[in-house]
Design an enzyme around this catalytic site. Structure first.
Site, PDB file in Angstrom:
ATOM      1  N   ARG A  23     156.904   8.236  37.849  1.00 31.42           N
ATOM      2  CA  ARG A  23     155.326   8.791  36.739  1.00 31.42           C
ATOM      3  C   ARG A  23     155.476   7.074  36.127  1.00 31.42           C
ATOM      4  O   ARG A  23     154.659   7.091  35.260  1.00 31.42           O
ATOM      5  CB  ARG A  23     156.155   9.411  35.012  1.00 31.42           C
ATOM      6  CG  ARG A  23     156.624  10.462  36.256  1.00 31.42           C
ATOM      7  CD  ARG A  23     157.451  11.326  35.475  1.00 31.42           C
ATOM      8  NE  ARG A  23     157.347  12.833  35.247  1.00 31.42           N
ATOM      9  CZ  ARG A  23     157.052  13.927  34.806  1.00 31.42           C
ATOM     10  NH1 ARG A  23     156.228  13.500  34.229  1.00 31.42           N
ATOM     11  NH2 ARG A  23     157.347  15.040  35.206  1.00 31.42           N
ATOM     12  N   SER A  59     157.355  -1.417  18.339  1.00 29.39           N
ATOM     13  CA  SER A  59     156.275  -1.657  17.312  1.00 29.39           C
ATOM     14  C   SER A  59     156.318  -0.682  15.988  1.00 29.39           C
ATOM     15  O   SER A  59     156.968   0.925  16.917  1.00 29.39           O
ATOM     16  CB  SER A  59     155.215  -1.185  17.715  1.00 29.39           C
ATOM     17  OG  SER A  59     155.136  -0.310  18.462  1.00 29.39           O
ATOM     18  N   ARG A 102     154.451  -3.514  29.210  1.00 32.03           N
ATOM     19  CA  ARG A 102     155.368  -4.733  28.522  1.00 32.03           C
ATOM     20  C   ARG A 102     156.270  -4.190  29.395  1.00 32.03           C
ATOM     21  O   ARG A 102     156.940  -5.896  29.295  1.00 32.03           O
ATOM     22  CB  ARG A 102     154.953  -3.708  26.902  1.00 32.03           C
ATOM     23  CG  ARG A 102     155.895  -4.669  26.726  1.00 32.03           C
ATOM     24  CD  ARG A 102     155.910  -5.106  24.495  1.00 32.03           C
ATOM     25  NE  ARG A 102     154.188  -4.233  24.405  1.00 32.03           N
ATOM     26  CZ  ARG A 102     154.639  -3.502  22.747  1.00 32.03           C
ATOM     27  NH1 ARG A 102     155.536  -3.609  22.704  1.00 32.03           N
ATOM     28  NH2 ARG A 102     153.164  -3.569  22.431  1.00 32.03           N
ATOM     29  N   ARG A 160     148.413  -7.311  20.380  1.00 31.17           N
ATOM     30  CA  ARG A 160     150.313  -6.893  20.045  1.00 31.17           C
ATOM     31  C   ARG A 160     151.228  -7.878  21.438  1.00 31.17           C
ATOM     32  O   ARG A 160     152.585  -8.056  21.666  1.00 31.17           O
ATOM     33  CB  ARG A 160     150.634  -6.023  20.128  1.00 31.17           C
ATOM     34  CG  ARG A 160     149.835  -5.198  18.973  1.00 31.17           C
ATOM     35  CD  ARG A 160     150.860  -3.430  18.610  1.00 31.17           C
ATOM     36  NE  ARG A 160     149.908  -2.572  19.620  1.00 31.17           N
ATOM     37  CZ  ARG A 160     148.592  -1.885  19.116  1.00 31.17           C
ATOM     38  NH1 ARG A 160     148.539  -2.292  18.343  1.00 31.17           N
ATOM     39  NH2 ARG A 160     148.695  -1.056  20.487  1.00 31.17           N
TER      40      ARG A 160
HETATM   41  N1  ADE Z   1     154.581   2.659  16.112  1.00 33.67           N
HETATM   42  C1  ADE Z   1     153.920   1.570  15.838  1.00 33.67           C
HETATM   43  N2  ADE Z   1     153.142   2.174  15.002  1.00 33.67           N
HETATM   44  C2  ADE Z   1     153.166   3.419  14.275  1.00 33.67           C
HETATM   45  C3  ADE Z   1     153.197   3.863  13.863  1.00 33.67           C
HETATM   46  N3  ADE Z   1     152.057   4.520  11.778  1.00 33.67           N
HETATM   47  N4  ADE Z   1     153.597   5.561  13.170  1.00 33.67           N
HETATM   48  C4  ADE Z   1     154.516   5.899  13.867  1.00 33.67           C
HETATM   49  N5  ADE Z   1     154.483   4.780  15.337  1.00 33.67           N
HETATM   50  C5  ADE Z   1     153.752   4.242  15.073  1.00 33.67           C
END
Ligand code: ADE
Length: 237
Positions: free
Chosen positions: A46, A93, A27, A221
């Site tokens: 990495r 996210s 991303r 996404r």
């Molecule tokens: N990032 C996106 N969705 C998530 C989730 N359900 N739990 C933890 N981090 C996340």
């Protein structure tokens, strides 16, 4: 101490004062390829890719954080402490803890609650809540309003665990602590900013919802997060 153990840039000037941090290295590359001009890659250690370029003529960097607090803890610390980065804006996210956190909604994390030991171990900080930087949040709110992009401003949960045996625990975390969504990085990012006298903010796009079980695919996404990216990119200096 440049380069650092985890960042290969050989000069501080290779990294802008403001760094956008998605979790995913691809991303970071997508953002650089899609939105930035005159891009120079400054990290590939990495495969945690980092790029500097310009957005509307203003310098900005984008570098991946990896997943989880240990990972963002390392990268944000090195950027702040050794590369003189001033502002880190996580763009990630999250999973919604309430039904009104709809897929693709944007959340500005006012603060992060966590059961993580990160801040205690890092510096002895003994509270379960860390705030994002108000000055950055105010700027992001203004930008979102100018771009007419609606944004929730809420407390989020930074979790060390993605797969819980008792997944219904999220209800208690919402009821007891007021967290409307879960991600896995902001608590450590906000903490590092505070101990080093720097600034941090976090924008999240809802990718799944624990109440409604709605889910986005990895492909969806990639593009759907553009609203959040447009807000963050306006922070270029
Ligand atoms: N990032 C996106 N969705 C998530 C989730 N359900 N739990 C933890 N981090 C996340």
């Amino acid at each position: 101490m440049i380069p650092t153990p985890h960042i290969g840039a050989t000069d501080k000037s290779m990294i802008a004062k403001t760094v956008l941090m998605p979790g995913d290295p691809l991303r970071a590359k997508f953002i650089a390829d899609t939105f930035l001009e005159d891009v120079v890659q400054f990290n590939s250690v990495r495969n945690v890719l980092g790029f500097t370029g310009t957005y509307k003529g203003r310098k900005i960097s984008v570098m991946a954080s990896g997943m989880g607090m240990p990972s963002i803890g390392i990268y944000s610390y090195e950027l702040y402490k050794f590369y003189d980065v001033e502002n880190i804006i996580r763009i990630g996210s999250c999973g919604g803890y309430t039904a009104d956190m709809k897929l693709y909604d944007v959340i500005l994390a006012k603060d992060a609650w966590s059961e993580s030991s990160y801040a205690k171990v890092q510096s002895g900080y003994d509270s379960a809540v860390v705030e994002g930087t108000k000055a950055l949040n105010d700027q992001l709110l203004q930008i979102a309003s100018d771009l007419k992009i609606p944004m929730h401003v809420e407390r989020i949960h930074s979790s060390d665990v993605f797969y819980r045996e008792n997944f219904e625990e999220y209800k208690d975390i919402y009821n007891q602590h007021g967290c409307v969504a879960v991600e896995m990085e902001s608590f450590a990012l906000f903490h590092n900013a505070n101990v080093l006298g720097k600034k941090a903010a976090c924008l999240l796009t809802v990718s799944d919802n624990l109440v409604t079980h709605e889910l986005t695919t990895a492909e969806e996404r990639q593009n759907a997060f553009t609203n959040m990216m447009k807000i963050a990119l306006e922070m270029a200096e």
